[in-house]
Design a protein around this motif. Sequence first.
Motif, PDB file in Angstrom:
ATOM      1  N   LYS A 133       1.226   0.516  -2.742  1.00 31.85           N
ATOM      2  CA  LYS A 133       1.646   1.380  -2.723  1.00 31.85           C
ATOM      3  C   LYS A 133       0.957   2.766  -2.262  1.00 31.85           C
ATOM      4  O   LYS A 133      -0.411   2.929  -2.589  1.00 31.85           O
TER       5      LYS A 133
ATOM      6  N   PRO B 154      11.199  -2.152   2.398  1.00 26.42           N
ATOM      7  CA  PRO B 154      10.197  -3.177   2.669  1.00 26.42           C
ATOM      8  C   PRO B 154      10.876  -4.981   2.709  1.00 26.42           C
ATOM      9  O   PRO B 154      10.249  -5.737   3.547  1.00 26.42           O
TER      10      PRO B 154
ATOM     11  N   ILE C 215       6.594  -3.120   4.227  1.00 21.61           N
ATOM     12  CA  ILE C 215       6.375  -1.669   3.673  1.00 21.61           C
ATOM     13  C   ILE C 215       7.526  -0.976   4.253  1.00 21.61           C
ATOM     14  O   ILE C 215       8.064  -1.235   5.098  1.00 21.61           O
TER      15      ILE C 215
END
Length: 230
Positions: free
Chosen positions: A94, A136, A147
């Motif tokens: 993240k 993602p 992602i």
Amino acid sequence: MSQKTMRLFAKWHIWLAWLAGVPLLMWTVSGLVMVAKPIEEVRGSHLLKNTEKRAIPPGHLARMLIEGEDRPVELRTRMQGNSAITSAIYADGKVERYFARSGAPVPEIDVAAARTIVAMEIDGGDEVSEIRFFAPDEVPLDFRRPIPVWQVVLKDGTHVYVGRDSGAIEAVRTRWWRLFDFMWGLHIMDLEEREDTHHPILVAFAALSVVFSLIGIVLMFRRRKSRVTA
């Protein structure tokens, strides 16, 4: 080496030619396509406008208040557009972005921001035909990274991928890159993932090709020796 053995070798050579000939031709053609253009053009590196890194202006510090157990494993501060941005990267991949001067969160990249980033950083990036968002778990085959990204399709067929969280150009996929990628899949005999270079089919055909070539060498030199003797 007896004539009987040589006839047996010749028979094996013919049968192996049927098995190894197709992959040998496929490897040769795919290899030719992959080397036909410089790798920079294949990767789309020549389309990037701002390749030189810019220094962060004085007075910009990465001021972030990080509390709790969920802490980033890496901090990166760099210029994005006209602002110094600090990216906090977490262990699970993240990414959170903050303005380096104020520490305020940077707004998430939306379709308008993705279009602007591509126009600023890609040569011909203002010629857009389509923009799509991919989560993602549903990214296209020509990206293959889990992602969230915006796919900006240019009028010349180039796909530019902008990270929703990173705000960076994550990949440039030209039409030639997509052909290159397909040929790479043929070359390693993995058209699904195009990453596995060690699987039984590839190893088996490679071994057969080696045996086919070695038998051919034996036959060639044996035939040449016979002619000289005659």
